[in-house]
Every structure is written in C-alpha cells, then in structure tokens.
Scaffold this motif. Structure first.
Motif, PDB file in Angstrom:
ATOM      1  N   HIS A  18       0.716  -1.168  -0.070  1.00 52.19           N
ATOM      2  CA  HIS A  18       0.033  -0.016   0.202  1.00 52.19           C
ATOM      3  C   HIS A  18       0.711   1.226  -0.012  1.00 52.19           C
ATOM      4  O   HIS A  18       0.158   2.494   0.306  1.00 52.19           O
ATOM      5  N   SER A  19       2.051   1.126  -0.289  1.00 46.36           N
ATOM      6  CA  SER A  19       2.878   2.302  -0.349  1.00 46.36           C
ATOM      7  C   SER A  19       3.444   2.962   0.899  1.00 46.36           C
ATOM      8  O   SER A  19       3.464   4.002   1.213  1.00 46.36           O
ATOM      9  N   GLU A  20       3.423   2.127   1.929  1.00 45.77           N
ATOM     10  CA  GLU A  20       3.429   2.581   3.372  1.00 45.77           C
ATOM     11  C   GLU A  20       5.126   2.228   3.580  1.00 45.77           C
ATOM     12  O   GLU A  20       5.792   1.504   2.919  1.00 45.77           O
ATOM     13  N   THR A  21       5.694   3.249   4.538  1.00 44.21           N
ATOM     14  CA  THR A  21       7.129   3.171   4.695  1.00 44.21           C
ATOM     15  C   THR A  21       7.179   1.919   5.711  1.00 44.21           C
ATOM     16  O   THR A  21       6.334   1.387   6.261  1.00 44.21           O
ATOM     17  N   ILE A  22       8.453   1.555   5.815  1.00 45.87           N
ATOM     18  CA  ILE A  22       8.783   0.248   6.259  1.00 45.87           C
ATOM     19  C   ILE A  22       8.567   0.174   7.845  1.00 45.87           C
ATOM     20  O   ILE A  22       8.047  -0.682   8.516  1.00 45.87           O
ATOM     21  N   ASP A  23       8.795   1.457   8.633  1.00 45.45           N
ATOM     22  CA  ASP A  23       8.517   1.464   9.963  1.00 45.45           C
ATOM     23  C   ASP A  23       7.103   1.538  10.246  1.00 45.45           C
ATOM     24  O   ASP A  23       6.679   0.897  11.205  1.00 45.45           O
ATOM     25  N   THR A  24       6.289   2.145   9.302  1.00 43.88           N
ATOM     26  CA  THR A  24       4.855   2.161   9.518  1.00 43.88           C
ATOM     27  C   THR A  24       4.269   0.577   9.230  1.00 43.88           C
ATOM     28  O   THR A  24       3.402   0.320  10.064  1.00 43.88           O
ATOM     29  N   ALA A  25       4.900  -0.053   8.225  1.00 43.42           N
ATOM     30  CA  ALA A  25       4.479  -1.304   8.066  1.00 43.42           C
ATOM     31  C   ALA A  25       4.498  -2.447   9.005  1.00 43.42           C
ATOM     32  O   ALA A  25       3.892  -3.151   9.582  1.00 43.42           O
ATOM     33  N   LEU A  26       5.844  -1.903   9.734  1.00 38.68           N
ATOM     34  CA  LEU A  26       6.382  -2.985  11.019  1.00 38.68           C
ATOM     35  C   LEU A  26       5.350  -2.731  12.031  1.00 38.68           C
ATOM     36  O   LEU A  26       5.151  -3.739  12.760  1.00 38.68           O
ATOM     37  N   CYS A  27       4.995  -1.464  12.260  1.00 34.65           N
ATOM     38  CA  CYS A  27       4.075  -1.318  13.455  1.00 34.65           C
ATOM     39  C   CYS A  27       2.848  -1.850  13.217  1.00 34.65           C
ATOM     40  O   CYS A  27       2.112  -2.389  14.176  1.00 34.65           O
ATOM     41  N   ALA A  28       2.368  -1.631  12.028  1.00 37.05           N
ATOM     42  CA  ALA A  28       1.026  -2.174  11.654  1.00 37.05           C
ATOM     43  C   ALA A  28       0.957  -3.710  11.671  1.00 37.05           C
ATOM     44  O   ALA A  28       0.030  -4.526  12.224  1.00 37.05           O
ATOM     45  N   ALA A  29       2.103  -4.516  11.084  1.00 37.60           N
ATOM     46  CA  ALA A  29       2.039  -5.997  11.402  1.00 37.60           C
ATOM     47  C   ALA A  29       2.154  -6.314  13.042  1.00 37.60           C
ATOM     48  O   ALA A  29       1.436  -7.352  13.579  1.00 37.60           O
ATOM     49  N   ALA A  30       2.744  -5.348  13.827  1.00 39.79           N
ATOM     50  CA  ALA A  30       2.779  -5.706  15.391  1.00 39.79           C
ATOM     51  C   ALA A  30       1.484  -5.650  16.043  1.00 39.79           C
ATOM     52  O   ALA A  30       1.171  -6.382  16.821  1.00 39.79           O
TER      53      ALA A  30
END
Length: 905
Positions: A227-239
């Motif tokens: 979804h073109s999110e940054t890696i830190d945002t995607a990592l927080c979302a997965a958490a």
C-alpha cells in the motif's frame, strides 16, 4: 521499566495517553509538512507540564512517522513500543544515517532467508494470497545475495551468530530479527550495530514475534508495504495485527522515507525511459493497463514516462491493485526487451530542517556502543557542475570523478579492500591524506586526463566518510577509462588501486581493485616519517609507467626513452661477477664499472628531471612501490652529475664521502675527468622499496612493519643458513664463519628445503641467509637449496617465521640477481615479505661463492656496530653500502632492500 524514571510526571495517564504526552514533550516541530517529526528525549521528567504536552500533541496535525534522534538513556525497546502508541496509524524508527547506505527497494520484493527450518515456514506464509506474486524468496549465506528484506527468525544473539557465520556477503535494505532480544537491554543496540556492520543494510529492526504468529505477521507486513507505506509504518501495523509490541528499528532517512512502492514506481518509470531498448513495443496486461491508466500497447520509453509522471497519483489501496499492476508491467517490459530493467538505488533524502525547541534542551544522550566500521576508497562520476551524479560515462566527454574514503554502501565503485584502520593512532582531529590519480593507457588509448592530487580529511570517527577529492576526467573515445588511484599519508604510499570504468555501462560494471599491499593498516603512521617523494612503478597497456608524487605535484610518464639505459645497467652489473676475489675501489676494473653505470645513470637522471616532479632532485627520502611484477626502476644508479669520460679517475671527494658521509656537494660534479661514487642516489639517499605481491586473497599476508611501541628489530639473535649444492662446501663454511662472528647465538646450516620448516620452528631465527640457485620448474620460479628446488608458490609462513615471531626475520637473499626485470628471481622477494619477513636484502648481481664470505662479513659487521643504536634501517643500509664500497667491495653497488625503512636497530 523506563516509565518509572518519570516519577509523578504523567502518573495518572494510561499507557496511550502517556505516550502522547511524551511525544508532545519531545517533538520540536509538530508542523513539518513531510509528516516526519523528529523526537528528542526531553529532560526526565520533562519541565513541560504533562497537561501542556498532551494538549500540544493532540492539537497538532497528524504525524505519519516519529523519528527518534536520540534515546536519552531510556531503554530503546521500551521507547519504541511506547511512542508507537502515539501514532496508531504511523511508524516509529530511530535515525542512524551513518553508514549512509543506498536503498534498492525493488518490486517484487526480494526476501532473504537463511536455509533452515524456521525460515522455510515463512516461505509458505503467502501461498494462495494475492501478495504471493509481489515477493521473491532469496537464499542467503552461501553465495553473495541482495534483497530488500532479510528476515532472521531467531533471537538477537543467534541472529548475530548467523550473519557472522555467513560464507558470503549479504546486502539487504532492511534486516529484521523476529525472535526478540534474549540479552540484557543495554546490549541490544550494540548487537544490532554488529548486524548492521556485517550486513550491508540501511536499517535493522528487532521484534518479538511468536512462532505461531510469524506467518500472519509476514502477510500483514507485505500487505502494508504494497500500500506504499514506509517500512517502519508497516512493521508497526504488523505488530498491532498480531498483538505484539512495536519493534525497535534503527534506519537511515533514505530507508524511512524513500523505501516505498510509490518511489519504486517512479524510479522504474525513469529506468524504462533510459533503457537500452526503450524503442521496443510492449503489450501490457489488461489489468495493469486499467489499473495504471496506460495503453495496452506502447513503447518502453512511453510507458516509462507515463509511469514516472503518474506514480504519485496512484492510491495503492489494495495489494491486488496498483502493486500487482506495477510488477506485471515490469515483467512485461522485461519479456519484450529480453533484458532486466536495472532500477538504480536511491541515494538522496535530506532530513528536514529542525524546528525551534519550545522547551528545555534534551539531556545528553547515553554513549552509544558502536561497531568499528571499515572505510573504503570510493569513486563516482559527476557532470561538469559537480551536482549530478552519473551512473555511466559516454565517449569523449568531460566529467568530474569524485573520490573519497568512507563506508562501502552507496553508489559508485567501491574498493575491494578496505583501509585497515584497526590501529590508527588516536587523534582528536583525524588525518590529512593525499589522493593522487593517474589515467593509464587502455586499449592503445593514451592518457588524456591530467595527473592530479588532492587532499582529503579523514575524520577520527570511523563511521564517517572523508571529505571529497574532485578530479577532471576526459573519457576515452572507446573501451574503458582506466586509472591508478594512490592513497598517501605525508607522501608515503598506503594503498594503490586500479580503477576501470567501461564506457556506456552502468557503474555496477566499474571496478576498483587493490593492486599491492603496502601496509596492513594505519598502525605505523605514528612511528614513521614522511618521504620527500613517492614513485609508483607499473605497466599499463603493455607499457612501463611511472607515477611521481610529491607534496607539491604529481606526474605520469611512460619511460620508453630509458629502456636501453636500464638494460645497459643490467649488463654493467654482470661485469661485477667477473672481478677477482679481492678488489679495491681504486682498481681500474671497478672504476670502469662505475663509469659505465654513471653514463646510463645520467640518462635516467635527465629523464627524471624532464618527466617527474622537480622536487625529486633534492629528495633525500624516496619510496618506490612496484605495482606490477617486474616493474623495476633502478633509482639507486641515478647519476645527476655530468657523465664521466671513458678514462675518468675516481673522484677524491667521493672516496672521502663514502668513508665519512658529510652530505657535502661534490666539487667535481661538472668535471668529466672524474667519476664520483657518492653522487649515485644509492649512496646518497634513503630508498624504501615495496615489492609487488601476488596475494591469493586480500587478507592472507603477515607483513612485518613497525607499530607504536614495537619499532625495533634485532636481526643478529640467531641465524640459519642454506645454500645450493652448486656452492662449494668451503664457501659455505666461510659464510657460516662470517655469520657466526656477528650473531649472538648459534648459526645453523640447513642442508635442504625439506629441513627448512623444522629449522624455523626449532630455532626461531631472526636472520635467514640464503645462497640459492634459481631456475624455472614447470614454468614456475624456483630456488634451490641443497638438491631441492622450492617453487615460489610453495613458500609459506613456516619457511619464514614462527607464529609468535614478531617482527619477522631479516632475509639475505644472495646468489642470483634479485631485481632486474629480466631475472625471474624477482617474485621471491615479494613472497618472503608477504609471509612475514621484516626486510629482504638482496643484490642485483650474481654473487659467486668466492665473493659471498666477504660480502656477508662486511654487511653484518656494520649491522653489528649499529645494533642497539635505535637508528632507522634505511639509514643503516645507506651507511652500510657506503662503508662496504669505501672498503672496496663493489657488490655494495647492487645492494637493495625491500621493506620498511623505519625499522630501528
């Protein structure tokens, strides 16, 4: 728990509200249009009231990413998890811009995994889902590999062990450890830094993802990245999706801001516009055509332009939408062109200007545990404005070549061997180094770019790059641009490298290769003195070439005009072998040799005056580096006075100067009726030589060089002696007697090479004396001791010194000619140095048995007198040669030494 340190500040708030208050107290500028807010830990507890801090955060515009500039001594794992609560739809990362690694971020995303059972479970996480075609799994550890995400499904301690044990280098935009820390919190950052030092990575993250949740965690991560999110945002979302604490992530601004699908789409479009076969027509899948709003049939160039311009406007809401369409388009282009689209790495992302602080300055950050990083020579081409970096060069076009020393990550060519700084003397200001560049002949293309030198500042912090050196370059009309780049400290060569950049090829094809090992590191800088000049001798395009470097100038020349003079010197030296056993300096046969050498030495002197830096004329200390096998320049025979008449007499000044050197100018230098031996550079200057060494790899060497608090050698402790069967037994006995008179312990005669390693282990000699015979065996250079030949490739450490012996021995390598390029004995000098000899002394002439005893006795007598005086070996060698020649030994003319001139006796 770090919240305890805040005392009563925010004690009434729940965890979510406390996180918002902490963010409000630590962010200086809440109105940054980039959406990235820099966070500094304020005083603990903050002087800003908790109510004001909370209101400040809640009334600000939404923050997309929180970037922690420092942790202020708080537990970074706790701080990362806490701040993530303040940005429920964003991400948190700790900024680490050095080493500043460029980012690839290709789609399909390449996910690197080690080959084990835990990793194999992750490979099935996307099976049957729309995200499966967005990912390629790559096995790492066995062969060199590059990926966007390196996943290590084990704890931090085990992860460090995995990357350290990898048999091949790994490049990953981001490395993620899934198994939690399992170490004390104060060790976490240091161990993450180890991973970042071992893996070429722009970011490293640590999460605690249970085994049962790892497949779901990966699915969510890839969905958010698509979804073109940054890696830190995607990592927080997965958490959040797997109900675990947000991970701790250290990364550069490039990774945090540029590693998104949108930026990749733009770069893919640009790459398509510039593709080699950009005119090829491409049939785009109907789904991709509709999703990306591009025609189903168009040229690669046109598709690239549309993708580049429209990428920012796509919504990227569904992994099966724009993300899949972009991957499909790339695959269609590559099918049509039969070439892979090379999307360049992302290299630029500047942090926003810091906003005004509205509260007390933060407490000083805790001292970070840093991993010692290596720095490499790096080179990149720029346009004439020095503003635009260029990934390739075109024929007959002017450029600037930017050279500096820094971490290996980033664009451009990177040296294959680092400058080893493990023992660099402590300096609060760093070091000033000289970088010299010389274009070389390539494919009959004569050098067109001017030789140049520049000074760079190498800061003491090893994770910081040096300043830049800029060199004007004119690309050749065909073939490749080739140059030698030399790194020096105070006109002392530290490293020589060969740079080659093929025309019209991407910089991934550029090479920057170390040619010769000069020193194993910077450890000697504090103990060694500067040279007045340095010469690098090599061959380029089949021609000899000499690079001269002084503190003021640099030159490049192909010395075709002195080839005959060098050959004539070789012929004159062979006449020494025909002399009687006992001769004097005043004997007509010796004077005849001096006259012949002076004639050809004068031609070399004229060539130097015309072609090399003028400072060489007055240089008293000269370093010569042989960058190629057989690259020999006989500076010892340079004769700057007038060439003498054929019936010239021995100059009385020269005879007196040899007996007691005063460094006075010869009054007869313009009188052709005299030949003055003290005028030869070999009897008036310290010349340090470094042989070319053909190393099997870049680390398999044990160079013996001075180090701080370790600057002396004592070669007269104990000795072993070996001789060819062709040397008469009486001559061997006489040589042993001469050596025994000088050394402090026993002298051991070793009958054959077979016994040599045992003798090294038993006696740990400080002096090796060899009278070998040389031949070629099976096309390889070989030396004979006793009846046994030893090929050059067989000579290993156990033939030179014991493991604990440091410094290595002094080697007297006598018998056959050692250095003139027509003689195959040459490479043994480099091999002895490579395997740990401190200094190798040899002669340019063949020494018969009848001459050996006198030579060894006189040479060791002078060394014995100087032993314990703390005199540098270079000066001792010079005095030794002067004394020997004054005593009438003509072989002093041909004595040369390879190794560090600043070893002290």
């Amino acid at each position: 728990m770090s919240r305890y340190r805040f005392g009563v500040w925010g004690i009434k708030l729940d965890d979510d509200a406390f996180a918002e208050a902490l963010a409000g107290a630590g962010v200086a500028n809440l109105y940054n249009p980039s959406g990235i807010a820099e966070f500094h830990v304020p005083r603990v507890p903050p002087e800003l009231s908790v109510e004001d801090a909370l209101q400040r955060w809640q009334s600000s515009q939404p923050v997309r990413q929180l970037e922690v500039v420092d942790a202020g001594g708080l537990d970074p794992l706790w701080l990362a998890a806490t701040l993530a609560r303040a940005v429920p739809h964003g991400g948190v990362h700790f900024r680490r811009d050095e080493p500043d690694v460029s980012v690839a971020w290709q789609w399909p995303l390449r996910i690197g995994l080690f080959a084990d059972d835990r990793a194999s479970e992750l490979r099935t996480a996307l099976t049957g889902r729309s995200t499966s075609r967005l990912v390629e799994f790559v096995e790492v550890g066995k062969e060199p590999a590059e990926c966007e995400l390196l996943l290590i499904p084990c704890n931090l301690r085990a992860a460090v062990q995995r990357v350290l044990a990898a048999a091949a280098p790994i490049t990953a935009d981001c490395t993620i450890v899934l198994g939690g820390p399992k170490v004390d919190s104060e060790r976490v950052e240091a161990l993450l830094a180890v991973i970042r030092g071992e893996v070429r990575t722009a970011g490293v993250a640590l999460g605690s993802v249970p085994k049962s949740a790892r497949q779901e965690w990966l699915r969510v991560l890839i969905e958010h990245l698509s979804h073109s999110e940054t890696i830190d945002t995607a990592l927080c979302a997965a958490a959040r999706a797997t109900e675990i604490a947000a991970p701790l992530m250290y990364c550069s601004r490039k990774l945090a801001e540029l590693a998104t699908l949108r930026h990749f789409a733009e770069r893919l479009g640009t790459a398509m516009k510039n593709a080699r076969r950009r005119e090829v027509s491409v049939d785009v899948d109907a789904h991709a055509s509709s999703q990306l709003r591009v025609p189903q049939t168009a040229s690669v160039e046109d598709l690239g332009g549309m993708l580049e311009s429209m990428a920012p406007s796509y919504d990227y809401q569904y992994e099966s939408g724009d993300a899949t369409a972009i991957v499909e388009t790339r695959e269609a282009v590559e099918r049509s062109t039969l070439e892979r689209i090379e999307v360049p790495r992302m290299t630029r992302s500047m942090p926003p200007a810091p906003g005004p602080m509205t509260f007390e300055l933060p407490m000083p950050a805790a001292v970070e545990a840093k991993v010692e990083t290596e720095r490499f020579l790096r080179a990149s081409f720029f346009d004439q404005t020095k503003a635009i970096r260029l990934p390739m060069i075109a024929a007959d076009t002017p450029y600037f070549l930017r050279v500096h020393i820094g971490p290996p990550e980033g664009p451009g060519a990177v040296a294959n061997v680092a400058l080893d700084e493990s023992q660099l003397p402590a300096s609060p200001t760093g070091h000033e180094l000289t970088i010299a560049l010389f274009e070389l002949r390539e494919d009959d293309h004569a050098p067109a770019s001017p030789p140049a030198r520049a000074t760079v500042h190498l800061p003491p912090e090893k994770d910081r790059p040096s300043t830049y050196a800029w060199f004007p370059i004119l690309a050749p009309q065909s073939g490749a641009f080739a140059a030698r780049i030399v790194v020096l400290h105070q006109t002392r060569v530290l490293q020589t490298l060969l740079f080659r950049a093929p025309l019209h090829e991407l910089e991934t094809a550029f090479t920057l290769t170390q040619e010769n090992v000069i020193h194993p590191g910077f450890d000697i800088l504090g103990t060694r003195r500067a040279f007045d000049a340095a010469l690098v001798v090599n061959k380029a395009g089949g021609k000899s070439a000499v690079m001269g470097i002084t503190a003021k100038s640099v030159t490049y020349n192909e010395p075709e005009g002195i080839t005959d003079a060098i050959e004539a010197i070789a012929n004159a030296i062979t006449e020494l072998t025909k002399l009687p056993d006992k001769v004097k300096l005043t004997d007509p046969a010796v004077i005849k040799v001096l006259i012949s050498l002076a004639h050809d030495g004068h031609l070399i002197s004229d060539w130097i005056a015309q072609k090399l830096p003028p400072e060489l004329a007055t240089a008293e200390r000269i370093q010569i580096v042989e960058a190629r096998p057989g690259a020999f320049l006989p500076l010892e025979f340079v004769y700057p006075s007038f060439a003498p008449n054929d019936d010239a007499k021995l100059c009385p000044h020269g005879k007196d100067e040899l007996a007691e050197a005063r460094k006075t100018k010869c009054p007869n230098e313009r009188d052709r009726k005299f030949v003055c031996p003290s005028v030869f550079w070999g009897f008036s200057r310290v010349i340090e030589r470094w042989p070319h060494m053909d190393l099997e790899d870049n680390f398999n060497y044990r160079l013996s060089v001075p180090k701080p608090n370790h600057t002396t050698i004592d070669p007269l402790q104990t000795a072993i002696l070996g001789a060819s069967k062709r040397v008469a037994p009486a001559d061997v006995a006489s040589a042993k007697k001469a050596v025994k008179a000088a050394v402090k312990s026993n002298v051991h005669v070793v009958p054959t090479w077979n016994d040599w390693p045992d003798a090294i282990r038993t006696h740990s000699p400080s002096l090796l004396v060899l009278f070998p015979h040389s031949e070629e065996k099976d096309g390889k250079q070989a030396l004979e001791v006793g009846e046994k030949f030893l090929k050059v490739g067989v000579l290993e450490d156990d033939y030179v010194r014991t493991e604990e012996s440091d410094p290595g021995p002094l080697v007297l390598l006598l018998g056959c000619s050692t250095q003139l390029p027509r003689v195959a004995f040459h490479n043994f000098v480099g091999r002895f140095r490579e395997k740990g000899a401190s200094i190798v002394v040899g002669t340019l002439s063949i020494i018969r048995g009848r001459h050996a005893t006198r030579f060894v006795k006189e040479f060791l007598d002078v060394l014995k007198k100087k032993s314990g005086t703390n005199t540098p070996f270079g000066e001792v060698l010079l005095e030794t040669k002067q004394t020997m020649l004054a005593a009438g030994d003509p072989f002093a003319l041909t004595v040369v030494a390879y190794g560090d001139a600043d070893w002290r006796l």
